[in-house]
Write a protein that holds these residues in place. Structure first.
Motif: not given
Length: 671
Positions: A266, A201, A309-314, A269-270
């Motif tokens: 996440f 952020d 990052t490209d896959n929106g995973i924090r 997603k991972y």
């Protein structure tokens, strides 16, 4: 102490070995502010005390104590910009730094903190010498193949049309386990390092907008190449009793395999994209809110960060070694060498150049003394010397990882070791204090809990009360809270003030011993110091106190030194109460008792001299002796050794104090 005294005192245990020469230095305060209590009470007092001890122990001609103002960097430039913008300061950026440097120097002087040189990396003669040393240091690394140019993404404020440096961007630290809300471009306020694109952020402090990322070229030191050598070094540190555990434990955290921590939310997603990641190991930790993926190579970890990052995973990264940035494009900095003659107008990042600033300050001091600047190698590159670096635990990454790696890299040998030979930079001994808290909270001038300024404390306490209190806190072992009563809203009127309480040993007990001895001598023996040899038990007690103190000081256990003094002085008070009977003793009995008491006064003064120099120098003045009294070469000798027989002491007026309380404390007592 010389061999003569070793034979004379028949030491039964091995004594600490001290170097023939020493440099003492303390982490430098930034040039954007005055000193708050943490600068002085958390670090500077300890460096000053140890430097004074070494001057007494190995000879002041063999000790150089240098520190100074850290003049460069974006925090200073940004601080100046904001003050000018708010109408709080008129003048140039250099004027701003000079003003703060002068205030810092005065504050140190008010606390009897006396470096041989309090320099400034961007002011006066030290500025030129520091630039020369920077050029030499970086060119040497470049010629040895230890630097690499890396293209990274830097924050760019589209609205302002400028790149953002250091403190001009703020976000949340991405390092796992760090709760800092003060994450800047590539480091947080707790000293954790990361790549700029990992900052969480980010916001521009110039416009409040979210910055974009644009590519820039900078020079980096190949820090990752030194991981194995640093591991070997840490293994050696763990065996040493003069290295605080916080040092090697903190360094070790950065020498583990690179890992990424991913929130449980996440995990699905991972699992969908895990085959797109470089080779890694999934570590199942059921009771934790995140799972871990571990890598053997840093490059694989960094590639995985990009995929996540490209896959929106924090995610958050673990502490790890990354290439150590040396340059930047901020205008306010030491000019960097143009290694490839490509016209890059880069400056040196403030953290690296602050690491070798003590070398440039040593050279500046030698020049001021009319000595050859090349003599700096006698202090920094000789096995007969030792450099002691006093820092706060937040800065261990820089002084305990980046600095030793760069020092090792400066060696000429192809096979590097963690113990440079003569003629090469020796690895400094790091003395790191834990946090000094304020009212049980970590205080920071940039945080929500504002620490009192060092100058303000002197409105309530004497400098020597504060010095003794801080030295006794035990910051080498743990974080400790500073609880000054005038600043504590929870303190009750009947509560004692811990700072005043610690000072009573000197202002009450030791004062009473000294004054009673002087007044008795003046009234009964015309102020003439007795020639009697101190009693055997008195000498034995002194020997134990001296050797205990020396042993603790060699390990930087300052709080243990204060315990030794507390016991020694209070036992002396009991001895005086029991044995000094001026109206009942014969003249010979009185002489013997006074000879014993003055011997105790002298021993206590020598041990206190590094801690409370002002009061002890006043004692020396009234004893009418010279500076030889402080030398540890003759520490067990009685006063007559220095002044001869029939010596008359300086007349002590009634109610004279060598150590006193602050005037405000007498007012409070009267109320």
């Amino acid at each position: 102490m010389g061999d003569k005294n070793k034979d004379k005192c028949n030491f039964e245990i091995p004594r600490p070995v001290f170097p023939k020469r020493a440099v003492v230095t303390a982490g430098m305060p930034y040039g954007n502010k005055e000193l708050h209590f943490g600068h002085v009470g958390g670090m500077m007092v300890f460096a000053d005390t140890y430097a004074r001890f070494l001057r007494d122990r190995i000879g002041k001609e063999n000790v150089i104590f240098v520190t100074g103002t850290d003049c460069y960097g974006s925090p200073i430039a940004e601080g100046w910009r904001k003050k000018v913008e708010a109408g709080e300061f008129e003048g140039s950026l250099e004027d701003f730094v000079q003003s703060n440097h002068d205030k810092q120097a005065k504050t140190l002087d008010d606390y009897s903190i006396a470096p041989d040189l309090f320099a400034a990396s961007g002011l006066g003669r030290s500025k030129k010498i520091h630039a020369d040393v920077t050029d030499w240091f970086l060119n040497s690394l470049y010629k040895k193949g230890q630097l690499e140019k890396i293209t990274t993404m830097q924050f760019f404020d589209e609205k302002a049309g400028v790149f953002l440096n250091g403190r001009q961007v703020i976000g949340k630290c991405p390092v796992e386990g760090c709760n800092s809300e003060k994450g800047y471009a590539d480091e947080c306020d707790l000293g954790h390092q990361y790549m700029p694109e990992n900052l969480i952020d980010p916001v521009s402090t110039l416009t409040g907008e979210k910055p974009t990322m644009k590519p820039v070229n900078n020079w980096y030191f190949k820090l990752c190449d030194y991981e194995e050598l640093l591991k070997d070094w840490v293994a050696e540190l763990q065996k040493r009793k003069d290295i605080r555990p916080v040092v090697w434990k903190t360094i070790s955290e950065f020498l583990k395999p690179p890992v990424i921590y991913v929130k449980r939310e996440f995990e699905e997603k991972y699992l969908e994209i895990k085959d797109k990641l470089p080779e890694h190991e999934y570590l199942e930790e059921p009771k934790k809110p995140s799972f871990t993926i571990a890598f053997t190579k840093l490059s694989d970890c960094e590639e995985s960060c990009r995929v996540l990052t490209d896959n929106g995973i924090r995610y958050r990264t673990g502490k790890k070694l990354v290439p150590f940035r040396l340059t930047g494009n901020i205008e306010w900095g030491v000019p960097a060498p143009d290694f490839e003659n490509d016209g890059d107008a880069l400056t040196v990042w403030v953290w690296p150049e602050s690491l070798w600033a003590p070398i440039s300050f040593t050279q500046t001091y030698l020049e001021e003394q009319g000595r050859d600047r090349s003599e700096w190698k006698n202090y920094w590159c000789s096995k007969e010397s030792q450099v002691y670096q006093f820092i706060g635990q937040d800065n261990i990454y820089f002084y305990g990882i980046a600095e030793p790696a760069m020092w090792i890299a400066q060696q000429d040998s192809k096979t590097k070791t963690a113990s440079p030979a003569d003629g090469e930079l020796q690895l400094p001994l790091i003395v790191a204090n834990h946090h000094i808290l304020f009212l049980d909270k970590k205080a920071s001038s940039s945080g929500s809990v504002k620490p009192p300024m060092a100058d303000d404390l002197l409105n309530h306490y004497t400098a020597e009360q504060l010095r003794m209190h801080w030295l006794g806190l035990g910051l080498g072992q743990r974080s400790v809270s500073f609880m000054p009563k005038p600043y504590n809203p929870d303190a009750k009127p009947e509560d004692s003030d811990p700072v005043v309480k610690d000072g009573l040993l000197l202002s009450n007990v030791y004062n009473r011993i000294i004054r009673t001895a002087f007044y008795t001598l003046q009234n009964k023996l015309d102020g003439i110091l007795p020639d009697n040899e101190p009693s055997e038990q008195i000498k034995a007690d002194a020997k134990k106190a001296v050797l205990d103190y020396e042993r603790h000081m060699s390990k930087f256990a300052f709080h243990q030194c204060t315990y030794v003094l507390d016991s020694y002085i209070r036992n002396a008070s009991k001895y005086m109460s029991k044995n000094l009977k001026p109206d009942e003793q014969s003249e010979e009995e009185l002489k013997q008792t006074l000879a014993d008491i003055f011997y105790i006064i002298r021993i206590a003064a020598v041990l206190l001299h590094p801690m409370v120099p002002e009061g002890t120098e006043k004692i020396r003045d009234y004893l009418q002796t010279d500076d030889r009294i402080w030398s540890w070469d003759t520490i067990f000798e009685p006063l007559t050794y220095f002044v001869g027989t029939g010596h008359k002491l300086k007349f002590l007026p009634p109610r004279t104090d060598f150590f006193t309380r602050h005037p405000s404390q007498f007012e409070q007592a009267a109320e």
